[in-house]
Each structure stands twice: as C-alpha cells, then as structure tokens.
Design a protein around this motif. Structure first.
Motif, PDB file in Angstrom:
ATOM      1  N   LEU A  50       0.821  -1.426   0.039  1.00  0.00           N
ATOM      2  CA  LEU A  50      -0.046   0.060  -0.026  1.00  0.00           C
ATOM      3  C   LEU A  50       0.837   1.340   0.039  1.00  0.00           C
ATOM      4  O   LEU A  50       0.235   2.388  -0.010  1.00  0.00           O
ATOM      5  CB  LEU A  50      -0.876   0.223   1.253  1.00  0.00           C
ATOM      6  N   VAL A  51       2.132   1.302   0.202  1.00  0.00           N
ATOM      7  CA  VAL A  51       3.184   2.347   0.346  1.00  0.00           C
ATOM      8  C   VAL A  51       2.961   3.232  -0.720  1.00  0.00           C
ATOM      9  O   VAL A  51       2.511   4.549  -0.740  1.00  0.00           O
ATOM     10  CB  VAL A  51       4.384   1.913   0.711  1.00  0.00           C
ATOM     11  N   PRO A  52       3.012   2.871  -2.103  1.00  0.00           N
ATOM     12  CA  PRO A  52       3.090   3.719  -3.254  1.00  0.00           C
ATOM     13  C   PRO A  52       1.572   4.528  -3.319  1.00  0.00           C
ATOM     14  O   PRO A  52       1.516   5.630  -3.596  1.00  0.00           O
ATOM     15  CB  PRO A  52       3.104   2.826  -4.386  1.00  0.00           C
ATOM     16  N   LEU A  53       0.493   3.738  -2.957  1.00  0.00           N
ATOM     17  CA  LEU A  53      -0.921   4.484  -2.999  1.00  0.00           C
ATOM     18  C   LEU A  53      -0.947   5.591  -1.839  1.00  0.00           C
ATOM     19  O   LEU A  53      -1.540   6.753  -2.032  1.00  0.00           O
ATOM     20  CB  LEU A  53      -1.968   3.494  -2.799  1.00  0.00           C
ATOM     21  N   MET A  54      -0.438   5.223  -0.734  1.00  0.00           N
ATOM     22  CA  MET A  54      -0.496   6.183   0.511  1.00  0.00           C
ATOM     23  C   MET A  54       0.213   7.288   0.447  1.00  0.00           C
ATOM     24  O   MET A  54       0.156   8.701   0.491  1.00  0.00           O
ATOM     25  CB  MET A  54      -0.099   5.464   1.772  1.00  0.00           C
ATOM     26  N   PHE A  55       1.599   7.049  -0.534  1.00  0.00           N
ATOM     27  CA  PHE A  55       2.408   7.951  -0.871  1.00  0.00           C
ATOM     28  C   PHE A  55       1.869   9.220  -1.726  1.00  0.00           C
ATOM     29  O   PHE A  55       1.785  10.305  -1.570  1.00  0.00           O
ATOM     30  CB  PHE A  55       3.860   7.474  -1.321  1.00  0.00           C
ATOM     31  N   ASP A  56       1.433   8.473  -2.925  1.00  0.00           N
ATOM     32  CA  ASP A  56       0.612   9.338  -3.924  1.00  0.00           C
ATOM     33  C   ASP A  56      -0.439  10.399  -3.323  1.00  0.00           C
ATOM     34  O   ASP A  56      -0.362  11.489  -3.677  1.00  0.00           O
ATOM     35  CB  ASP A  56       0.481   8.514  -4.922  1.00  0.00           C
ATOM     36  N   TRP A  57      -1.273   9.567  -2.467  1.00  0.00           N
ATOM     37  CA  TRP A  57      -2.317  10.292  -1.708  1.00  0.00           C
ATOM     38  C   TRP A  57      -1.815  11.334  -1.025  1.00  0.00           C
ATOM     39  O   TRP A  57      -2.384  12.476  -0.987  1.00  0.00           O
ATOM     40  CB  TRP A  57      -3.113   9.177  -1.134  1.00  0.00           C
ATOM     41  N   GLY A  58      -0.810  11.307  -0.313  1.00  0.00           N
ATOM     42  CA  GLY A  58      -0.382  12.363   0.447  1.00  0.00           C
ATOM     43  C   GLY A  58       0.563  13.550  -0.041  1.00  0.00           C
ATOM     44  O   GLY A  58       0.896  14.418   0.293  1.00  0.00           O
ATOM     45  N   MET A  59       1.185  13.066  -1.291  1.00  0.00           N
ATOM     46  CA  MET A  59       2.214  13.783  -1.840  1.00  0.00           C
ATOM     47  C   MET A  59       1.599  15.188  -2.427  1.00  0.00           C
ATOM     48  O   MET A  59       0.635  15.401  -3.321  1.00  0.00           O
ATOM     49  CB  MET A  59       2.918  13.287  -2.993  1.00  0.00           C
ATOM     50  N   PRO A  60       1.810  16.338  -1.828  1.00  0.00           N
ATOM     51  CA  PRO A  60       1.193  17.742  -2.163  1.00  0.00           C
ATOM     52  C   PRO A  60       1.627  17.807  -3.678  1.00  0.00           C
ATOM     53  O   PRO A  60       2.765  17.655  -4.330  1.00  0.00           O
ATOM     54  CB  PRO A  60       1.831  18.664  -1.441  1.00  0.00           C
ATOM     55  N   THR A  61       0.845  18.726  -4.463  1.00  0.00           N
ATOM     56  CA  THR A  61       1.225  19.083  -5.822  1.00  0.00           C
ATOM     57  C   THR A  61       1.809  20.247  -5.784  1.00  0.00           C
ATOM     58  O   THR A  61       2.661  20.557  -6.785  1.00  0.00           O
ATOM     59  CB  THR A  61      -0.463  19.411  -6.617  1.00  0.00           C
ATOM     60  N   ALA A  62       1.917  20.940  -4.886  1.00  0.00           N
ATOM     61  CA  ALA A  62       2.921  22.202  -4.812  1.00  0.00           C
ATOM     62  C   ALA A  62       3.439  22.261  -3.394  1.00  0.00           C
ATOM     63  O   ALA A  62       3.172  23.155  -2.388  1.00  0.00           O
ATOM     64  CB  ALA A  62       2.163  23.598  -4.960  1.00  0.00           C
ATOM     65  N   PRO A  63       4.404  21.495  -3.112  1.00  0.00           N
ATOM     66  CA  PRO A  63       5.148  21.544  -1.670  1.00  0.00           C
ATOM     67  C   PRO A  63       5.453  22.917  -1.118  1.00  0.00           C
ATOM     68  O   PRO A  63       6.066  23.544  -1.994  1.00  0.00           O
ATOM     69  CB  PRO A  63       6.453  20.575  -1.601  1.00  0.00           C
ATOM     70  N   ASP A  64       5.375  23.297  -0.023  1.00  0.00           N
ATOM     71  CA  ASP A  64       5.690  24.585   0.618  1.00  0.00           C
ATOM     72  C   ASP A  64       6.120  24.132   2.183  1.00  0.00           C
ATOM     73  O   ASP A  64       5.448  23.318   2.806  1.00  0.00           O
ATOM     74  CB  ASP A  64       4.839  25.529   0.500  1.00  0.00           C
ATOM     75  N   ARG A  65       7.129  24.799   2.760  1.00  0.00           N
ATOM     76  CA  ARG A  65       7.435  24.410   4.055  1.00  0.00           C
ATOM     77  C   ARG A  65       6.385  24.902   5.109  1.00  0.00           C
ATOM     78  O   ARG A  65       6.289  24.335   6.011  1.00  0.00           O
ATOM     79  CB  ARG A  65       8.762  25.485   4.472  1.00  0.00           C
ATOM     80  N   GLN A  66       5.507  25.563   4.574  1.00  0.00           N
ATOM     81  CA  GLN A  66       4.216  25.559   5.327  1.00  0.00           C
ATOM     82  C   GLN A  66       3.311  24.698   5.529  1.00  0.00           C
ATOM     83  O   GLN A  66       2.264  24.462   6.048  1.00  0.00           O
ATOM     84  CB  GLN A  66       3.674  27.159   5.377  1.00  0.00           C
ATOM     85  N   GLY A  67       3.312  24.209   4.375  1.00  0.00           N
ATOM     86  CA  GLY A  67       2.487  22.599   4.227  1.00  0.00           C
ATOM     87  C   GLY A  67       3.026  21.403   4.918  1.00  0.00           C
ATOM     88  O   GLY A  67       3.999  21.318   5.524  1.00  0.00           O
TER      89      GLY A  67
ATOM     90  N   LYS B  87      -2.470  14.035 -15.508  1.00  0.00           N
ATOM     91  CA  LYS B  87      -1.884  13.414 -14.415  1.00  0.00           C
ATOM     92  C   LYS B  87      -2.490  14.106 -13.060  1.00  0.00           C
ATOM     93  O   LYS B  87      -2.719  13.508 -12.105  1.00  0.00           O
ATOM     94  CB  LYS B  87      -0.547  13.519 -14.566  1.00  0.00           C
ATOM     95  N   LEU B  88      -2.659  15.431 -13.196  1.00  0.00           N
ATOM     96  CA  LEU B  88      -3.330  16.075 -12.052  1.00  0.00           C
ATOM     97  C   LEU B  88      -4.741  15.627 -11.861  1.00  0.00           C
ATOM     98  O   LEU B  88      -5.142  15.558 -10.678  1.00  0.00           O
ATOM     99  CB  LEU B  88      -3.353  17.469 -12.218  1.00  0.00           C
ATOM    100  N   LEU B  89      -5.506  15.301 -12.916  1.00  0.00           N
ATOM    101  CA  LEU B  89      -6.850  14.951 -12.820  1.00  0.00           C
ATOM    102  C   LEU B  89      -6.854  13.494 -12.242  1.00  0.00           C
ATOM    103  O   LEU B  89      -7.830  13.092 -11.432  1.00  0.00           O
ATOM    104  CB  LEU B  89      -7.491  14.874 -14.187  1.00  0.00           C
ATOM    105  N   GLN B  90      -5.983  12.666 -12.710  1.00  0.00           N
ATOM    106  CA  GLN B  90      -5.890  11.333 -12.126  1.00  0.00           C
ATOM    107  C   GLN B  90      -5.505  11.539 -10.694  1.00  0.00           C
ATOM    108  O   GLN B  90      -6.309  10.672  -9.852  1.00  0.00           O
ATOM    109  CB  GLN B  90      -4.773  10.794 -13.037  1.00  0.00           C
ATOM    110  N   LYS B  91      -4.466  12.185 -10.299  1.00  0.00           N
ATOM    111  CA  LYS B  91      -4.366  12.153  -8.957  1.00  0.00           C
ATOM    112  C   LYS B  91      -5.615  12.619  -8.018  1.00  0.00           C
ATOM    113  O   LYS B  91      -6.238  12.094  -6.979  1.00  0.00           O
ATOM    114  CB  LYS B  91      -3.223  13.158  -8.699  1.00  0.00           C
TER     115      LYS B  91
END
Length: 460
Positions: A226-243, A445-449
């Motif tokens: 399940l790790v790849p699915l949980m990783f993709d679910w949690g990975m932000p589309t625009a990472p920032d240090r406040q996120g 790909k953004l729509l898929q996510k």
C-alpha cells in the motif's frame, strides 16, 4: 481590508512563515475553532439540519467571531468528504459512514476485506480496493455502472453545493478580521498509515488484531504493497515549508511495542522519509496516550510535526522537543468546565514548559464536539492570554533542524503506482489518441491524482 486589519494579517502570515521555516516567531499564534455542530447547538438547531443548510449558521458565526481572538478562522468552509457530509454517503449507500440520530457521522466497525483476500491486496491492491472493498462499503457501487455513475456524480454535486453555501461567510470573516489564510494552496494534504488503512476500513480493529497473530507476514506484505498509494495520496502538488501531510495515527497505542515496531512502523517510516526527501513535512496526530511509544518514534524525520492528545508536558518536551515540532496537549475540558483562573493557570504551566527553545505550536488535545465543550468567556480569555503571554524575547533565532536535514535519498520506485485499468496511464492514452498534445500530460496526471484521492477518501 482596512489598513490596521491588513497589518494584523501580515503579522500573522509572518509568524506562521517564521515558525515553519525554523525561526522563532514574534509570538506563538493562537488558533481557536468552533465546529458547525457546536454553533448549531447554541442556536438550538439539529445537527442533522446543518448538514444540508449550513448557511443558517452564518449570523451566529459572525456574532461568535466578534467575541474571541484567534489568529486563524474559527469556522470551516462546510461539508466535504473529509468532514463526512451525509448527503454524499446516503447516496452512496455507505455502511462505512452513517449518521446517528444526533447528526454525528459515525464509522461503525465494518469489514471490507476478508482474511483470505490478503494475497489479492498484496498482488493487485487497486483491483482489491475498486472491485471488492469499495462496493462492499458503498452499496451503490455494486449497482450497474450507469446507476453508480449517476449517484456518485449526484453525491459530488451535493458536496459542492453545500460547500459553496458555507464558503461566503468564511471569506467574509477572513476579510473582516484578517485571519491567517493558511498554507499556500496545494501544499497540504492528508493520507493514512498503511497499517491503519487496513485496520480502519478493510479488516476492522478486532479482525486485524487477530490477523497479526495468525497471518502476520501477509499483514506486513500488505502494508508494504500500500505504500505507493498512500505516498501518492499524501504527496502535495505544490510543496511548501508551511504545508504538510496530515495523518491521524489510530492503532499504535492498542498494539504491543514489538508489533508496532515490526508491523506498523516500517511502512509508515518509509512514507515519512520519502516525503521528507521531497521537502514535505509529515504532521501526525498521536491519538490516545503515546507515553510508552515515545522512544519508538525517534526515527521519524527531523521537523515532523506531532500533535499529542494525552501525556505529561515535560516528558513529551524532553523526549520529542529537541527533534520535532510539538502541538496539541492543552486539555479542552478547561475551556468548557474550569474557571477562567484555573484555565489560564494551566495554559501558563504548559507554555512555560513548551515555549523555551521554540518548536511548539498552540493546540488542544482534541476538537470540541458539544456546546458544553466551549465556554465563550473562557475562549475569549484564553485567546487574549496566549496572544499576550506567548511572546518570545529571542524572536528571529533559529530552532531545530529543517525538513530533510538528514538528506534522504529520493527513491523513485515509491512513485510508481500499480499498473491497473483504474489508474490513468499517459503512455497508453497517448498511443491510443496520438493527436492529444504532449502539453496535456501534466493536466491529465493532475486529474488522475485528484480522482484517485477522492476514491481513497472513501476509505479514510
């Protein structure tokens, strides 16, 4: 926005920006929230009605906002899948989330995957989730395809409708009071620890407790799958240090330390490390009392944010404070049932322990559920006290270590989702439709996510 309000908002933005960039801020921000069900109770309204007509609370929200100080907006923007809007779950014929007589959305102990289906989860997680688990938990998906699409689209439209109805007053109050607008868009997400994902919706609390004795190796393999699915679910589309990636931790305090270390932690630690490698902080809510597990979470990446529900202030500060951000812990019952003096004495006690050295963000041990959980006079006194007392005399100094201080190596394999007809594959799509321009790849790909995130939310 009035000039003085804009100046206050700018101060708030700077405070949060400093904090999440490992700089001791001018002061600790104070965030006080009141959920819609508590607002409704003050008006004598049913918790059921507000799910469908959130704007009936608008005037009371305006009134409450004027009664106490908070650096962030105390009111959410309405019903979403995350906040369990019943209209959606009723249309989906959900057995996973059902509404009680008082309007609370509850998660009964249900089984979405049988013990003999672990191997299917390991070999083909998408097939197991889409073909087996979701139709069991949401009976509408067991209907014919046209009916399922119809009701799913209705449910999503209903969520958008009530969200749009609730949003204007939130924007209005942001403008009037200059609240902190939050982390940059696209920088904060949510996910679930793999073991908890299996326990919550697939096997249930009682069944996974049996599985780790009779089916131990498959439980571990399933967590890894399940790790790849949980990783993709949690990975932000625009990472920032406040996120951050927000994750509630459900099962650890009910496990033996040996089981926690061998079965729960490895897959979760891989997630946290790989998010950190990409500059993304993990924020966990350590539900229940983690005192006996404090040593076991010391391998988490630097600068992870940890919200604690129970525990001794000093013990947690000593064990967790040097490496991690701490939040939570202030007992909510002081706001509802204590005198103002008792509440402020407790707040001072906690701040005196947590503030030195930086890295503490004000927070409660739990969110309010009932009208009696919040005495507005106490809330007002608490907001002003923290604002005025939690001020640093060494603002601008650095604290802790930044996210990915360890310089984790990026493992590209964690980004490879299962090859499944349920997951959009750009290469296959491009081959079938060669006239689609290459510039459309990112959009698809953004729509898929977004779509995969929505389906996984059904099982959160």
């Amino acid at each position: 926005m009035k000039e003085e309000i804009k100046a206050l908002q700018d101060e708030r933005v700077q405070i949060y920006k400093d904090f999440y960039n490992n700089t001791i801020p001018k002061r600790i921000p104070i965030s006080l929230s009141i959920p819609d069900r508590v607002v409704a109770a003050r008006l004598g309204l049913s918790g059921i009605d507000i799910h469908y007509s959130p704007s009936v609370l608008d005037d009371e929200k305006r009134k409450l906002a004027s009664m106490f100080y908070s650096d962030s907006n105390p009111f959410s923007a309405g019903a979403t899948i995350l906040s369990r809007g019943p209209g959606f779950f009723n249309l989906m014929k959900s057995q996973s989330f059902v509404m009680a007589q008082n309007g609370f959305m509850q998660h009964p102990e249900v089984i979405g995957m049988f013990a003999d289906e672990y191997q299917q989860l390991i070999d083909d997680p998408m097939s197991l989730l889409y073909d087996v688990v979701i139709p069991r938990q949401y009976k509408t998906f067991g209907m014919n395809a046209a009916a399922a699409v119809n009701y799913f689209n209705m449910g999503m439209a209903w969520l958008r409708t009530v969200t749009e109805e609730a949003a204007p007053v939130v924007r209005e109050l942001n403008e009037e009071y200059g609240y902190w607008p939050g982390a940059p868009r696209g920088s904060s997400t949510g996910s679930v620890a793999p073991y908890d994902f299996i326990a919550d919706q697939l096997r249930s609390f009682s069944e996974i407790s049996k599985d780790i004795r009779r089916n131990r190796e498959q439980v571990k393999e399933a967590c890894d799958a399940l790790v790849p699915l949980m990783f993709d679910w949690g990975m932000p589309t625009a990472p920032d240090r406040q996120g951050m990636v927000r994750i509630p931790l459900h099962m650890p305090t009910f496990m033996r330390e040996k089981d926690f270390s061998e079965l729960w932690m490895p897959s979760f630690l891989r997630l946290a490390e790989q998010w950190a490698a990409r500059g993304v902080r993990t924020r966990v809510f350590c539900e229940d009392d983690w005192t006996r597990l404090l040593d076991s979470i010391q391998d988490m990446p630097y600068n992870s944010e940890m919200q604690f529900e129970y525990g001794d202030f000093q013990t947690i500060k000593d064990k967790v404070g040097p490496k991690y951000i701490i939040t939570g812990m202030f007992p909510l019952h002081y706001v509802g049932r204590a005198t103002v003096e008792e509440m402020l004495d407790k707040a001072k006690e906690m701040l005196d322990i947590m503030m030195p050295g930086g890295g503490y963000l004000w927070g409660f041990d739990k969110g309010p559920l009932y009208a009696g959980d919040i005495n507005i006079d106490n809330y007002a006194a608490l907001g002003e006290f923290v604002r005025d007392y939690a001020v640093y005399d060494n603002a601008g100094e650095s604290y802790g270590k930044p996210t990915n201080y360890e310089n984790y190596a990026i493992d590209p394999s964690i980004e490879v989702l299962p090859d499944s007809p349920y997951i959009f594959n750009w290469d296959r799509f491009k081959k079938e439709y060669p006239l689609v321009p290459d510039s459309a790849e990112k959009q698809f790909k953004l729509l898929q996510k977004a779509q995969l995130d929505t389906m996984l939310q059904l099982l959160r």
